[in-house]
Design a protein around this motif. Structure first.
Motif, PDB file in Angstrom:
ATOM      1  N   VAL A   1       0.849  -1.189   0.000  1.00 51.95           N
ATOM      2  CA  VAL A   1       0.000   0.000   0.000  1.00 51.95           C
ATOM      3  C   VAL A   1       0.886   1.241   0.000  1.00 51.95           C
ATOM      4  O   VAL A   1       1.897   1.296   0.709  1.00 51.95           O
ATOM      5  N   VAL A   2       0.513   2.232  -0.801  1.00 51.22           N
ATOM      6  CA  VAL A   2       1.188   3.533  -0.817  1.00 51.22           C
ATOM      7  C   VAL A   2       0.179   4.590  -0.384  1.00 51.22           C
ATOM      8  O   VAL A   2      -0.971   4.581  -0.839  1.00 51.22           O
ATOM      9  N   ASP A   3       0.604   5.506   0.487  1.00 53.01           N
ATOM     10  CA  ASP A   3      -0.310   6.526   0.997  1.00 53.01           C
ATOM     11  C   ASP A   3       0.489   7.730   1.493  1.00 53.01           C
ATOM     12  O   ASP A   3       1.707   7.667   1.669  1.00 53.01           O
ATOM     13  N   ASP A   4      -0.219   8.833   1.727  1.00 54.04           N
ATOM     14  CA  ASP A   4       0.325  10.027   2.374  1.00 54.04           C
ATOM     15  C   ASP A   4       1.619  10.487   1.705  1.00 54.04           C
ATOM     16  O   ASP A   4       2.666  10.629   2.346  1.00 54.04           O
ATOM     17  N   VAL A   5       1.533  10.730   0.394  1.00 60.37           N
ATOM     18  CA  VAL A   5       2.702  11.153  -0.392  1.00 60.37           C
ATOM     19  C   VAL A   5       2.870  12.664  -0.276  1.00 60.37           C
ATOM     20  O   VAL A   5       1.928  13.420  -0.546  1.00 60.37           O
ATOM     21  N   LYS A   6       4.068  13.102   0.107  1.00 64.70           N
ATOM     22  CA  LYS A   6       4.339  14.537   0.277  1.00 64.70           C
ATOM     23  C   LYS A   6       5.622  14.920  -0.442  1.00 64.70           C
ATOM     24  O   LYS A   6       6.600  14.168  -0.417  1.00 64.70           O
TER      25      LYS A   6
END
Length: 369
Positions: free
Chosen positions: A357-362
């Protein structure tokens, strides 16, 4: 006299408000009879075959269309319906369509459930003129045999015609795909902020997810879709990515995230504005969705020419870690991309594809690197 004129203006304004209130625009949720629970009249049925273009309430059907009840048998195969008790099956060159009220110029995503039956190379053509996309459904991602698909379009008028068409030609017309639960959601294009150059970095803006189907929504590759159902992101690969929610999965941050379910054939990307020579920091979460996706997972992150491999040992029970990649921009446009290094199968059924899972990219610039 002035009082009468004022009263007339007020009455006219009230009439227009009432008139506009009746012109309801669907913003989010099932279409009219979107789960096909309203059945055709018995007089419009010949066995399972629907007779008459307007037999299914809310829909117009063309060609060989069947009305299927959950639990119905086809040979040795038991047909199961995910949303309610009924679905439709589209035979050779058959289609269903419905007119939808929308707002001209806005972006919308269509989500629908589909399952293939006996044909191997099944696909569906989804159209809202002038946009159209062919969705391959031969790869099954869930153990139930059903998958949810998302497809997006930009409305050209206040009312559009959605068409779902089976372009296949099989010897047995009853080998067409099953369709159930068709929904719509308005998409609002996100913008970068002073806290994040990446748009929609938390994936909170995306297609409609059915509350009763616990297998997420597949977002097709951009070669199948001119407008992305995941605003600001494109699927730059041969396989779809899965859009998941916190109601059914573990999500690192917020209510939505993306699962990379197709190995290196499952990648998401976004083009961001950067300043040549400046140093930037790309940070993101990598984890598992609490869906028995156990083992050694690896996410590869790309920022222009810079790369980073992030290993994650998954127990399949949910969890995540943060990772960061520093890079110096070499162009005023930098491509940010994530992909999964390996193919992974769920350990509970050994048949469903899964992944990290990939999330909260900044993405932020660093003043004094």
């Amino acid at each position: 006299m002035q009082g009468l004129v004022l009263l007339s203006v007020l009455l006219c304004a009230t009439y227009h408000i009432a008139l506009s209130a009746t012109n309801v625009t669907v913003a989010e949720g099932l279409l009219d009879n979107g789960n096909f629970e309203q059945a055709p009249n018995a007089s419009n049925m010949k066995g399972t075959v629907v007779v008459g273009r307007y037999a299914i309430p809310g829909w117009v059907n063309e060609g060989f269309v069947e009305y299927i009840k959950s639990g119905q048998k086809q040979g040795d195969m038991l047909l199961v319906v995910p949303e309610g008790a009924y679905a439709v099956r589209l035979g050779n060159e058959a289609s269903i369509k419905q007119e939808i009220k929308v707002v001209k110029g806005m972006y919308y995503s269509i989500t629908f459930s589909a399952a293939r039956t006996c044909a191997q190379e099944e696909r569906l053509n989804v159209t809202v003129a002038p946009d159209s996309g062919v969705m391959p459904i031969q790869t099954v991602y869930s153990s139930s045999g059903w998958d949810n698909y998302a497809w997006a379009f930009k409305s050209q008028s206040d009312a559009v015609m959605l068409i779902i068409h089976n372009p296949g030609v099989e010897e047995d017309p009853a080998c067409g795909p099953l369709i159930d639960a068709v929904a719509i959601k308005a998409l609002y294009p996100p913008r970068p902020t002073n806290k994040n150059i990446i748009k929609n970095g938390g994936f909170e803006e995306g297609p409609y997810i059915f509350p009763n189907t616990p297998w997420g929504v597949l977002i097709p590759p951009n070669i199948e879709d001119d407008n992305s159902p995941l605003p600001a992101w494109v699927v730059e690969s041969l396989k779809a990515v899965k859009y998941i929610d916190s109601a059914h999965y573990f999500v690192p941050q917020g209510r939505r995230a993306v699962e990379l379910v197709g190995g290196k054939e499952s990648a998401i990307a976004q083009i961001t504005r950067t300043i040549v020579g400046k140093t930037y920091r790309l940070s993101f979460s990598v984890g598992d969705a609490n869906n028995s996706c156990a083992g050694s997972l690896v996410v590869e992150a790309f920022a222009g020419k810079a790369t980073l491999k992030v290993p994650y040992e998954s127990k399949g029970t949910g969890g995540f870690k943060r990772a960061a990649l520093r890079f110096v921009a070499v162009s005023n446009r930098t491509r940010i991309m994530f992909l999964s290094t390996f193919y992974t199968m769920r350990s509970d059924d050994f048949s469903s594809l899964c992944g990290p899972v990939v999330d909260d990219v900044k993405l932020l610039s660093i003043r004094n690197p």
